[in-house]
Design a protein around this motif. Structure first.
Motif, mmCIF file in Angstrom:
data_model
loop_
_atom_site.group_PDB
_atom_site.id
_atom_site.type_symbol
_atom_site.label_atom_id
_atom_site.label_comp_id
_atom_site.label_asym_id
_atom_site.label_seq_id
_atom_site.Cartn_x
_atom_site.Cartn_y
_atom_site.Cartn_z
ATOM 1 N N LYS A 190 0.881 -1.168 0.000
ATOM 2 C CA LYS A 190 0.000 0.000 0.000
ATOM 3 C C LYS A 190 0.916 1.214 0.000
ATOM 4 N N LEU A 191 0.810 2.020 -1.046
ATOM 5 C CA LEU A 191 1.657 3.175 -1.227
ATOM 6 C C LEU A 191 0.839 4.424 -0.948
ATOM 7 N N PHE A 192 1.353 5.307 -0.084
ATOM 8 C CA PHE A 192 0.642 6.548 0.199
ATOM 9 C C PHE A 192 1.605 7.624 0.675
ATOM 10 N N TYR A 193 1.157 8.870 0.539
ATOM 11 C CA TYR A 193 1.914 10.023 1.019
ATOM 12 C C TYR A 193 1.272 10.506 2.304
ATOM 13 N N PHE A 194 2.107 11.109 3.166
ATOM 14 C CA PHE A 194 1.598 11.643 4.423
ATOM 15 C C PHE A 194 2.315 12.955 4.724
ATOM 16 N N PHE A 195 1.551 13.947 5.158
ATOM 17 C CA PHE A 195 2.096 15.254 5.542
ATOM 18 C C PHE A 195 2.497 15.176 7.006
ATOM 19 N N GLU A 196 3.801 15.207 7.257
ATOM 20 C CA GLU A 196 4.329 15.058 8.612
ATOM 21 C C GLU A 196 4.198 16.363 9.408
ATOM 22 N N ARG A 199 6.096 12.741 3.033
ATOM 23 C CA ARG A 199 6.869 11.506 2.901
ATOM 24 C C ARG A 199 6.046 10.420 2.216
ATOM 25 N N LEU A 200 6.769 9.559 1.532
ATOM 26 C CA LEU A 200 6.166 8.428 0.836
ATOM 27 C C LEU A 200 6.289 7.191 1.719
ATOM 28 N N TYR A 201 5.155 6.555 1.970
ATOM 29 C CA TYR A 201 5.109 5.333 2.765
ATOM 30 C C TYR A 201 4.869 4.157 1.834
ATOM 31 N N LEU A 202 5.678 3.129 1.976
ATOM 32 C CA LEU A 202 5.499 1.871 1.263
ATOM 33 C C LEU A 202 5.249 0.815 2.336
ATOM 34 N N TRP A 203 3.995 0.435 2.450
ATOM 35 C CA TRP A 203 3.559 -0.419 3.556
ATOM 36 C C TRP A 203 3.301 -1.831 3.056
ATOM 37 N N LEU A 204 4.122 -2.741 3.483
ATOM 38 C CA LEU A 204 3.949 -4.161 3.201
ATOM 39 C C LEU A 204 2.965 -4.685 4.244
ATOM 40 N N TYR A 205 1.700 -4.391 4.022
ATOM 41 C CA TYR A 205 0.687 -4.491 5.073
ATOM 42 C C TYR A 205 0.425 -5.911 5.551
ATOM 43 N N GLN A 206 0.519 -6.903 4.697
ATOM 44 C CA GLN A 206 0.289 -8.280 5.152
ATOM 45 C C GLN A 206 1.415 -8.785 6.051
ATOM 46 N N TYR A 207 2.558 -8.101 5.989
ATOM 47 C CA TYR A 207 3.719 -8.493 6.783
ATOM 48 C C TYR A 207 4.035 -7.475 7.886
ATOM 49 N N ASP A 208 3.199 -6.452 8.022
ATOM 50 C CA ASP A 208 3.373 -5.439 9.078
ATOM 51 C C ASP A 208 4.749 -4.774 9.045
ATOM 52 N N PHE A 209 5.126 -4.309 7.854
ATOM 53 C CA PHE A 209 6.426 -3.669 7.684
ATOM 54 C C PHE A 209 6.267 -2.441 6.797
ATOM 55 N N VAL A 210 6.972 -1.373 7.120
ATOM 56 C CA VAL A 210 6.858 -0.136 6.352
ATOM 57 C C VAL A 210 8.237 0.457 6.075
ATOM 58 N N VAL A 211 8.353 1.082 4.904
ATOM 59 C CA VAL A 211 9.530 1.862 4.538
ATOM 60 C C VAL A 211 9.040 3.277 4.270
ATOM 61 N N ILE A 212 9.748 4.259 4.818
ATOM 62 C CA ILE A 212 9.356 5.656 4.649
ATOM 63 C C ILE A 212 10.487 6.394 3.928
ATOM 64 N N LEU A 213 10.111 7.058 2.834
ATOM 65 C CA LEU A 213 11.074 7.793 2.014
ATOM 66 C C LEU A 213 10.742 9.279 1.993
#
Length: 172
Positions: free
Chosen positions: A98-104, A110-124
């Motif tokens: 699940k790819l989404f942007y968030f205003f911090e 920042r761009l969030y790449l959420w590997l949601y079935q595995y409960d892991f996220v990378v933030i760029l």
């Protein structure tokens, strides 16, 4: 594709950090890493000394967790270090990421790449001086329901365009 790094042969913390660092260097220092056409730049990041090793601060941030104000090695994060590049390579698989942007709160988008079935996220975060470069802010294993629900809300809000600051913000 998403296997855990095996630390069972490591006899001490330094060996665990070194093993994780080998993966990190292979994925980001010794070879170039891209998210589609965006170069993931880690070479300009500050270095710090951990367990007699000089490593990139972002590496330590990825494999450690804050505990009482101090960062400590976190095996749940460290054993997933190889997942970061795998997420970049599979970012367009909507069944996985699940790819989404968030205003911090800092004002950064920042761009969030959420590997949601595995409960892991990378933030760029995009490097301001270049339209084709980004850096890893962090990545981590989501180990509590409150945090997982928070990511789900951020994702839904982004998809629903609830935050007007994110309209046309996409840099990837």
């Amino acid at each position: 594709m998403f296997s855990l790094l095996d630390f069972s042969q490591c006899s001490c913390l330094e060996e665990k950090i070194n093993l994780a660092y080998t993966v990190f260097k292979n994925d980001f220092s010794e070879t170039q890493c891209f998210l589609r056409d965006i170069f993931i730049d880690i070479k300009n990041r500050q270095k710090i000394k951990i367990e007699n090793m000089e490593v990139e601060e972002v590496f330590w941030h990825i494999i450690s967790r804050k505990n009482n104000g101090k960062r400590e090695f976190d095996i749940l994060r460290a054993e997933r270090i190889g997942w970061i590049k795998a997420i970049f390579l599979n970012y367009n698989n909507v069944r996985l990421v699940k790819l989404f942007y968030f205003f911090e709160k800092t004002g950064q988008i920042r761009l969030y790449l959420w590997l949601y079935q595995y409960d892991f996220v990378v933030i760029l975060e995009k490097i301001i001086t270049s339209s084709k470069k980004a850096f890893i802010v962090t990545s981590f294993y989501i180990d509590n329901l409150k945090k997982k629900n928070s990511f789900q809300k951020k994702y839904i809000d982004y998809i629903a365009k609830n935050d007007k600051r994110l309209i046309n913000c996409e840099w990837f």
